[in-house]
Design a protein around this motif. Structure first.
Motif, PDB file in Angstrom:
ATOM      1  N   THR A  12     -14.722 -57.550   1.693  1.00 43.80           N
ATOM      2  CA  THR A  12     -15.385 -57.382   2.873  1.00 43.80           C
ATOM      3  C   THR A  12     -16.304 -55.787   2.181  1.00 43.80           C
ATOM      4  OG1 THR A  12     -13.661 -58.490   3.820  1.00 43.80           O
ATOM      5  CG2 THR A  12     -15.276 -56.788   5.421  1.00 43.80           C
ATOM      6  N   ILE A  13     -15.420 -55.330   1.806  1.00 41.45           N
ATOM      7  CA  ILE A  13     -16.177 -54.010   1.614  1.00 41.45           C
ATOM      8  C   ILE A  13     -17.807 -54.074  -0.176  1.00 41.45           C
ATOM      9  CG2 ILE A  13     -15.821 -51.621   0.029  1.00 41.45           C
ATOM     10  CD1 ILE A  13     -12.944 -51.894   1.065  1.00 41.45           C
ATOM     11  N   VAL A  14     -17.542 -55.129  -0.680  1.00 39.50           N
ATOM     12  CA  VAL A  14     -18.070 -55.084  -0.906  1.00 39.50           C
ATOM     13  C   VAL A  14     -19.448 -56.015  -0.782  1.00 39.50           C
ATOM     14  CG1 VAL A  14     -19.211 -56.488  -3.497  1.00 39.50           C
ATOM     15  CG2 VAL A  14     -17.717 -54.993  -3.698  1.00 39.50           C
ATOM     16  N   PHE A  15     -19.315 -56.921  -0.098  1.00 41.90           N
ATOM     17  CA  PHE A  15     -20.282 -57.752   1.493  1.00 41.90           C
ATOM     18  C   PHE A  15     -20.980 -56.650   2.165  1.00 41.90           C
ATOM     19  CE2 PHE A  15     -17.940 -62.094   0.548  1.00 41.90           C
ATOM     20  CZ  PHE A  15     -19.366 -62.490  -0.544  1.00 41.90           C
ATOM     21  N   GLY A  16     -20.357 -55.194   2.145  1.00 40.52           N
ATOM     22  CA  GLY A  16     -20.973 -54.696   3.439  1.00 40.52           C
ATOM     23  C   GLY A  16     -22.053 -53.717   2.493  1.00 40.52           C
ATOM     24  N   ILE A  17     -21.335 -53.509   1.331  1.00 36.24           N
ATOM     25  CA  ILE A  17     -21.937 -52.471   0.508  1.00 36.24           C
ATOM     26  C   ILE A  17     -22.991 -52.780  -0.035  1.00 36.24           C
ATOM     27  CG2 ILE A  17     -21.992 -51.302  -1.601  1.00 36.24           C
ATOM     28  CD1 ILE A  17     -19.341 -50.144  -1.203  1.00 36.24           C
ATOM     29  N   LEU A  18     -24.017 -54.248  -0.483  1.00 33.24           N
ATOM     30  CA  LEU A  18     -24.149 -55.161  -0.098  1.00 33.24           C
ATOM     31  C   LEU A  18     -25.414 -54.970   1.140  1.00 33.24           C
ATOM     32  CD1 LEU A  18     -26.155 -56.867  -2.051  1.00 33.24           C
ATOM     33  CD2 LEU A  18     -25.178 -58.762  -1.709  1.00 33.24           C
ATOM     34  N   SER A  19     -24.705 -55.134   1.955  1.00 32.28           N
ATOM     35  CA  SER A  19     -26.012 -55.209   2.978  1.00 32.28           C
ATOM     36  C   SER A  19     -26.485 -53.638   3.010  1.00 32.28           C
ATOM     37  CB  SER A  19     -25.644 -55.879   4.435  1.00 32.28           C
ATOM     38  OG  SER A  19     -24.184 -56.963   4.300  1.00 32.28           O
ATOM     39  N   PHE A  60     -32.153 -43.873  -4.189  1.00 29.96           N
ATOM     40  CA  PHE A  60     -31.650 -44.650  -5.519  1.00 29.96           C
ATOM     41  C   PHE A  60     -30.328 -43.082  -5.335  1.00 29.96           C
ATOM     42  CE2 PHE A  60     -31.082 -42.939  -9.660  1.00 29.96           C
ATOM     43  CZ  PHE A  60     -31.102 -44.112 -10.375  1.00 29.96           C
ATOM     44  N   ALA A  61     -30.299 -42.345  -5.438  1.00 30.01           N
ATOM     45  CA  ALA A  61     -29.368 -41.013  -5.576  1.00 30.01           C
ATOM     46  C   ALA A  61     -27.909 -42.365  -4.728  1.00 30.01           C
ATOM     47  CB  ALA A  61     -29.145 -40.174  -4.965  1.00 30.01           C
ATOM     48  N   PHE A  62     -28.676 -41.898  -3.859  1.00 32.89           N
ATOM     49  CA  PHE A  62     -27.491 -43.151  -2.020  1.00 32.89           C
ATOM     50  C   PHE A  62     -27.117 -44.628  -3.064  1.00 32.89           C
ATOM     51  CE2 PHE A  62     -26.976 -45.852   1.543  1.00 32.89           C
ATOM     52  CZ  PHE A  62     -25.718 -45.046   1.696  1.00 32.89           C
ATOM     53  N   ASN A  63     -27.538 -45.187  -3.496  1.00 37.35           N
ATOM     54  CA  ASN A  63     -27.734 -46.323  -3.680  1.00 37.35           C
ATOM     55  C   ASN A  63     -27.189 -46.407  -5.338  1.00 37.35           C
ATOM     56  OD1 ASN A  63     -28.550 -48.291  -2.390  1.00 37.35           O
ATOM     57  ND2 ASN A  63     -30.827 -48.852  -3.001  1.00 37.35           N
ATOM     58  N   ALA A  64     -27.053 -45.902  -5.726  1.00 30.33           N
ATOM     59  CA  ALA A  64     -26.049 -44.802  -7.418  1.00 30.33           C
ATOM     60  C   ALA A  64     -24.549 -44.971  -6.804  1.00 30.33           C
ATOM     61  CB  ALA A  64     -26.249 -44.023  -8.597  1.00 30.33           C
ATOM     62  N   GLY A  65     -24.638 -44.098  -5.488  1.00 31.44           N
ATOM     63  CA  GLY A  65     -23.558 -43.047  -4.589  1.00 31.44           C
ATOM     64  C   GLY A  65     -22.658 -44.571  -4.587  1.00 31.44           C
ATOM     65  N   LEU A  66     -23.053 -45.286  -4.301  1.00 30.59           N
ATOM     66  CA  LEU A  66     -22.391 -46.974  -3.663  1.00 30.59           C
ATOM     67  C   LEU A  66     -21.831 -47.826  -4.865  1.00 30.59           C
ATOM     68  CD1 LEU A  66     -24.511 -48.085  -0.844  1.00 30.59           C
ATOM     69  CD2 LEU A  66     -22.561 -47.100  -1.256  1.00 30.59           C
ATOM     70  N   LEU A  67     -23.187 -47.697  -5.898  1.00 30.28           N
ATOM     71  CA  LEU A  67     -22.514 -48.327  -7.299  1.00 30.28           C
ATOM     72  C   LEU A  67     -20.814 -47.615  -7.873  1.00 30.28           C
ATOM     73  CD1 LEU A  67     -23.412 -50.828  -9.160  1.00 30.28           C
ATOM     74  CD2 LEU A  67     -24.489 -48.673 -10.507  1.00 30.28           C
ATOM     75  N   SER A  68     -21.424 -46.115  -7.571  1.00 33.68           N
ATOM     76  CA  SER A  68     -20.109 -45.859  -8.508  1.00 33.68           C
ATOM     77  C   SER A  68     -18.525 -46.068  -7.336  1.00 33.68           C
ATOM     78  CB  SER A  68     -19.909 -44.178  -9.050  1.00 33.68           C
ATOM     79  OG  SER A  68     -19.992 -43.899  -7.193  1.00 33.68           O
ATOM     80  N   TYR A  69     -18.864 -46.025  -6.084  1.00 38.08           N
ATOM     81  CA  TYR A  69     -17.611 -46.942  -5.038  1.00 38.08           C
ATOM     82  C   TYR A  69     -17.089 -47.560  -5.282  1.00 38.08           C
ATOM     83  CZ  TYR A  69     -15.156 -46.932  -0.977  1.00 38.08           C
ATOM     84  OH  TYR A  69     -13.984 -47.481  -0.597  1.00 38.08           O
ATOM     85  N   ILE A  70     -17.913 -48.625  -5.459  1.00 37.84           N
ATOM     86  CA  ILE A  70     -17.190 -49.944  -6.281  1.00 37.84           C
ATOM     87  C   ILE A  70     -16.744 -49.841  -7.174  1.00 37.84           C
ATOM     88  CG2 ILE A  70     -17.889 -51.972  -6.715  1.00 37.84           C
ATOM     89  CD1 ILE A  70     -20.239 -52.256  -4.942  1.00 37.84           C
ATOM     90  N   TYR A  71     -17.793 -49.324  -8.300  1.00 40.13           N
ATOM     91  CA  TYR A  71     -16.380 -49.153  -9.611  1.00 40.13           C
ATOM     92  C   TYR A  71     -15.146 -48.924  -9.444  1.00 40.13           C
ATOM     93  CZ  TYR A  71     -21.045 -50.441 -12.376  1.00 40.13           C
ATOM     94  OH  TYR A  71     -21.800 -51.309 -12.942  1.00 40.13           O
TER      95      TYR A  71
END
Length: 75
Positions: free
Chosen positions: A12-19, A58-69
């Motif tokens: 659910t978290i990953v799908f929200g972040i993907l959106s 870009f920085a916002f998307n990179a932060g979301l990616l690091s959160y997923i990791y």
């Protein structure tokens, strides 16, 4: 004590972040189009603010990616 996050909750978290990532990517494409339109019309002063806004996206998307990791490392 922290409770472990279940697989269903992670998805659910990953799908929200993907959106959110899709929305930001569309925003960046619109920003690029608007900037190119302004540049071709001779308004060169919009280049720097548009580049800064794109870097923020870009920085916002990179932060979301690091959160997923980090979410994946927590088990």
């Amino acid at each position: 004590m922290k409770r472990a996050v279940s697989r269903q909750q992670k998805m659910t978290i990953v799908f929200g972040i993907l959106s959110i990532v899709v929305i930001v990517a569309v925003l960046q494409l619109w920003l690029l189009t608007a900037t190119m339109n302004a540049f071709l019309a001779g308004q060169e002063r919009v280049i720097i603010p548009a580049a800064v806004a794109s870097l923020i996206c870009f920085a916002f998307n990179a932060g979301l990616l690091s959160y997923i990791y980090r979410l994946e490392r927590r088990r």
